[in-house]
Design a protein around this motif. Structure first.
Motif, PDB file in Angstrom:
ATOM      1  N   ASP A 110       7.029 -15.523  -4.303  1.00  0.00           N
ATOM      2  CA  ASP A 110       6.411 -15.722  -2.990  1.00  0.00           C
ATOM      3  C   ASP A 110       6.499 -14.461  -2.142  1.00  0.00           C
ATOM      4  OD1 ASP A 110       5.749 -18.579  -3.245  1.00  0.00           O
ATOM      5  OD2 ASP A 110       7.906 -18.847  -3.339  1.00  0.00           O
ATOM      6  N   GLU A 111       7.648 -13.804  -2.166  1.00  0.00           N
ATOM      7  CA  GLU A 111       7.801 -12.573  -1.393  1.00  0.00           C
ATOM      8  C   GLU A 111       6.868 -11.484  -1.930  1.00  0.00           C
ATOM      9  OE1 GLU A 111      11.093  -9.060  -0.565  1.00  0.00           O
ATOM     10  OE2 GLU A 111      11.792 -11.012  -1.264  1.00  0.00           O
ATOM     11  N   SER A 112       6.796 -11.365  -3.248  1.00  0.00           N
ATOM     12  CA  SER A 112       5.930 -10.352  -3.863  1.00  0.00           C
ATOM     13  C   SER A 112       4.478 -10.557  -3.470  1.00  0.00           C
ATOM     14  CB  SER A 112       6.067 -10.400  -5.387  1.00  0.00           C
ATOM     15  OG  SER A 112       7.380 -10.164  -5.802  1.00  0.00           O
ATOM     16  N   LEU A 113       4.016 -11.796  -3.552  1.00  0.00           N
ATOM     17  CA  LEU A 113       2.624 -12.108  -3.234  1.00  0.00           C
ATOM     18  C   LEU A 113       2.327 -11.834  -1.769  1.00  0.00           C
ATOM     19  CD1 LEU A 113      -0.020 -13.289  -4.415  1.00  0.00           C
ATOM     20  CD2 LEU A 113       0.765 -15.536  -3.623  1.00  0.00           C
ATOM     21  N   ARG A 114       3.260 -12.193  -0.892  1.00  0.00           N
ATOM     22  CA  ARG A 114       3.030 -12.004   0.548  1.00  0.00           C
ATOM     23  C   ARG A 114       2.954 -10.518   0.908  1.00  0.00           C
ATOM     24  NH1 ARG A 114       6.588 -15.082   1.997  1.00  0.00           N
ATOM     25  NH2 ARG A 114       8.303 -13.642   2.440  1.00  0.00           N
ATOM     26  N   VAL A 115       3.855  -9.705   0.334  1.00  0.00           N
ATOM     27  CA  VAL A 115       3.836  -8.264   0.619  1.00  0.00           C
ATOM     28  C   VAL A 115       2.535  -7.646   0.128  1.00  0.00           C
ATOM     29  CG1 VAL A 115       4.906  -6.061  -0.019  1.00  0.00           C
ATOM     30  CG2 VAL A 115       6.330  -7.974   0.696  1.00  0.00           C
ATOM     31  N   MET A 116       2.121  -8.032  -1.055  1.00  0.00           N
ATOM     32  CA  MET A 116       0.889  -7.491  -1.623  1.00  0.00           C
ATOM     33  C   MET A 116      -0.318  -7.834  -0.740  1.00  0.00           C
ATOM     34  SD  MET A 116      -0.706  -8.302  -5.359  1.00  0.00           S
ATOM     35  CE  MET A 116      -1.131  -9.955  -4.818  1.00  0.00           C
ATOM     36  N   GLN A 117      -0.393  -9.085  -0.277  1.00  0.00           N
ATOM     37  CA  GLN A 117      -1.521  -9.506   0.549  1.00  0.00           C
ATOM     38  C   GLN A 117      -1.461  -8.876   1.941  1.00  0.00           C
ATOM     39  OE1 GLN A 117      -0.960 -13.752   0.305  1.00  0.00           O
ATOM     40  NE2 GLN A 117      -2.350 -13.962  -1.437  1.00  0.00           N
ATOM     41  N   SER A 118      -0.267  -8.757   2.489  1.00  0.00           N
ATOM     42  CA  SER A 118      -0.123  -8.236   3.846  1.00  0.00           C
ATOM     43  C   SER A 118      -0.635  -6.811   3.972  1.00  0.00           C
ATOM     44  CB  SER A 118       1.348  -8.299   4.276  1.00  0.00           C
ATOM     45  OG  SER A 118       1.803  -9.633   4.353  1.00  0.00           O
ATOM     46  N   TRP A 119      -0.372  -6.012   2.944  1.00  0.00           N
ATOM     47  CA  TRP A 119      -0.768  -4.606   3.001  1.00  0.00           C
ATOM     48  C   TRP A 119      -2.131  -4.345   2.373  1.00  0.00           C
ATOM     49  CZ3 TRP A 119       1.393  -0.965   5.888  1.00  0.00           C
ATOM     50  CH2 TRP A 119       2.666  -1.211   6.401  1.00  0.00           C
ATOM     51  N   GLN A 120      -2.848  -5.384   2.008  1.00  0.00           N
ATOM     52  CA  GLN A 120      -4.189  -5.239   1.445  1.00  0.00           C
ATOM     53  C   GLN A 120      -4.212  -4.198   0.324  1.00  0.00           C
ATOM     54  OE1 GLN A 120      -7.233  -4.720   4.450  1.00  0.00           O
ATOM     55  NE2 GLN A 120      -6.226  -6.121   5.847  1.00  0.00           N
ATOM     56  N   TYR A 138      -1.252 -15.823 -12.148  1.00  0.00           N
ATOM     57  CA  TYR A 138      -2.640 -15.955 -12.596  1.00  0.00           C
ATOM     58  C   TYR A 138      -3.436 -16.834 -11.633  1.00  0.00           C
ATOM     59  CZ  TYR A 138      -6.657 -17.033 -15.500  1.00  0.00           C
ATOM     60  OH  TYR A 138      -7.929 -17.195 -15.969  1.00  0.00           O
ATOM     61  N   GLN A 139      -2.791 -17.864 -11.086  1.00  0.00           N
ATOM     62  CA  GLN A 139      -3.472 -18.786 -10.174  1.00  0.00           C
ATOM     63  C   GLN A 139      -3.758 -18.151  -8.818  1.00  0.00           C
ATOM     64  OE1 GLN A 139      -1.267 -22.390  -9.505  1.00  0.00           O
ATOM     65  NE2 GLN A 139      -2.756 -23.230  -8.060  1.00  0.00           N
ATOM     66  N   HIS A 140      -2.825 -17.329  -8.311  1.00  0.00           N
ATOM     67  CA  HIS A 140      -2.935 -16.818  -6.946  1.00  0.00           C
ATOM     68  C   HIS A 140      -3.394 -15.371  -6.849  1.00  0.00           C
ATOM     69  CE1 HIS A 140      -0.127 -20.261  -6.435  1.00  0.00           C
ATOM     70  NE2 HIS A 140      -0.773 -20.406  -5.293  1.00  0.00           N
ATOM     71  N   LEU A 141      -3.366 -14.644  -7.934  1.00  0.00           N
ATOM     72  CA  LEU A 141      -3.619 -13.212  -7.880  1.00  0.00           C
ATOM     73  C   LEU A 141      -5.112 -12.917  -7.731  1.00  0.00           C
ATOM     74  CD1 LEU A 141      -1.981 -10.602  -8.020  1.00  0.00           C
ATOM     75  CD2 LEU A 141      -2.385 -10.558 -10.474  1.00  0.00           C
ATOM     76  N   LYS A 142      -5.468 -12.280  -6.619  1.00  0.00           N
ATOM     77  CA  LYS A 142      -6.857 -11.883  -6.374  1.00  0.00           C
ATOM     78  C   LYS A 142      -7.022 -10.368  -6.430  1.00  0.00           C
ATOM     79  CE  LYS A 142      -7.604 -16.232  -5.516  1.00  0.00           C
ATOM     80  NZ  LYS A 142      -8.209 -17.082  -6.569  1.00  0.00           N
ATOM     81  N   THR A 143      -5.918  -9.652  -6.476  1.00  0.00           N
ATOM     82  CA  THR A 143      -5.921  -8.194  -6.492  1.00  0.00           C
ATOM     83  C   THR A 143      -5.809  -7.700  -7.929  1.00  0.00           C
ATOM     84  OG1 THR A 143      -4.818  -8.173  -4.351  1.00  0.00           O
ATOM     85  CG2 THR A 143      -4.681  -6.148  -5.658  1.00  0.00           C
ATOM     86  N   PRO A 144      -6.527  -6.630  -8.311  1.00  0.00           N
ATOM     87  CA  PRO A 144      -6.351  -6.070  -9.661  1.00  0.00           C
ATOM     88  C   PRO A 144      -4.875  -5.761  -9.929  1.00  0.00           C
ATOM     89  CG  PRO A 144      -8.238  -5.064  -8.575  1.00  0.00           C
ATOM     90  CD  PRO A 144      -7.559  -5.911  -7.537  1.00  0.00           C
ATOM     91  N   ALA A 145      -4.373  -6.226 -11.057  1.00  0.00           N
ATOM     92  CA  ALA A 145      -2.941  -6.098 -11.324  1.00  0.00           C
ATOM     93  C   ALA A 145      -2.690  -5.813 -12.796  1.00  0.00           C
ATOM     94  CB  ALA A 145      -2.207  -7.367 -10.910  1.00  0.00           C
TER      95      ALA A 145
END
Length: 347
Positions: A110-120, A138-145
């Motif tokens: 959850d922390e990883s996903l939030r940091v990634m989204q916060s900083w676009q 896989y379900q939540h990731l919208k950024t190339p990873a």
């Protein structure tokens, strides 16, 4: 969208404490309060779009390196040279593309996903992800990873969709084990942190390589795996007790990392024993500790720069919507012969 002040009021924490949790500054936050704030952030789906306010609207040009390491953060462990080498190698290849690297060590998905989204972030390299978390990513990731060191056979349900770069740990560990057996060692211990039955990821792969090679040579494996304490603050005492037991009859200790092997070299020699005459020791990673250890450590070396280069090449292919021909790249490890293995049989 809720504000930090509203989250603070809901949880009974100060806005500063909430902000610290959001941005990963959790050193002075109790575990209970951290979990309470995390639950509130998830409940209200909080996401602070900082990069959108700070940078122009032409893309953040930020590539993230997020390493999930709850144990390391809890124990305030900042000394692992592998992380430093990996971060510098990734930053070098990110900078070559005209982007900026943001590094973050995380306690949870959850922390990883939030940091990634916060900083676009425009792309992200993810390390330390456990197999059980891949379905969530896989379900939540919208950024190339791109993932590092995730093993496809543990994630059959999403294997075809995950892009991974890693070391062929199982084959490399088997290579080291074959070398030890050829040197005459039959009593081999493979050691890593945590209970051996709960090892995942690279630890499990390296363990499986050791056990497979020993079985192929008809050697017993029931006492091979040795689980050490999770936290470095407890490992020295564990090693001292192991030394007092004369290593439970083992002739060689195969540690899952050079960091653990270097610590063992220090404790063993501090106890008045000689390496490799009294006990042989080998490691895994081939980092600076293995090169500067005395005696020089026998280890498996992985090319961290090559790993970074492969991962960033694949990531920018995803960012630029280019075809990716291979989604799972495994790099070969090299056996580096040092001075820490006693030859029980003549070559």
């Amino acid at each position: 969208m809720v504000s930090i002040k509203e989250i603070a009021k809901y949880t009974g924490a100060s806005p500063t404490t909430v902000s610290n949790v959001i941005h990963g500054r959790t050193g002075k936050v109790s575990q209970e309060k951290f979990q309470q704030i995390q639950a509130a952030l998830e409940k209200f789906n909080y996401s602070e779009q900082m990069a959108g306010r700070i940078l122009a609207n032409n893309g953040s040009r930020i590539i993230g390196l997020i390493i999930q390491d709850n144990i390391g953060l809890t124990d305030r462990e900042f000394s692992n040279p592998y992380v430093g080498e990996l971060t510098q190698a990734i930053e070098y290849h990110v900078r070559k593309q005209g982007y900026y690297l943001m590094y973050h060590k995380s306690q949870s998905f959850d922390e990883s996903l939030r940091v990634m989204q916060s900083w676009q972030m425009e792309g992200v390299i993810l390390s330390g992800v456990q197999p059980r978390e891949l379905a969530q990513w896989y379900q939540h990731l919208k950024t190339p990873a791109i993932f590092l060191d995730v093993f496809q056979d543990e994630t059959v349900d999403v294997a075809a969709e995950i892009c991974n770069v890693g070391l062929d740990d199982k084959v490399a560990a088997a290579k080291m084990t074959a070398y030890l057996i050829q040197a005459g060692h039959r009593e081999i211990a493979f050691l890593s942190r945590g209970k051996s039955e709960r090892w995942q990821g690279v630890d499990a792969q390296r363990r499986d390589g050791v056990l497979q090679e020993m079985r192929d040579h008809g050697l017993p494996v029931t006492t091979v795996c040795q689980g050490m304490p999770k936290y470095f603050s407890e490992i020295e005492a564990w090693l001292d007790a192991f030394i007092q037991r004369r290593f439970d009859g083992k002739t060689v200790l195969f540690f899952a990392s050079d960091l653990l092997a270097a610590l063992a070299l220090s404790r063993i020699q501090g106890a008045g024993l000689t390496i490799p005459d009294d006990i042989s020791v080998v490691g895994f990673d081939g980092n600076i500790l293995s090169r500067f250890a005395s005696p020089k450590l026998t280890t498996i070396s992985q090319d961290v720069n090559l790993k970074a280069e492969k991962a960033l090449t694949m990531l920018f292919q995803k960012i630029n919507l280019e075809p990716i021909l291979a989604r799972n790249i495994l790099i070969s490890g090299s056996l580096i012969e040092g001075e820490t293995v006693k030859q029980l049989l003549s070559k």
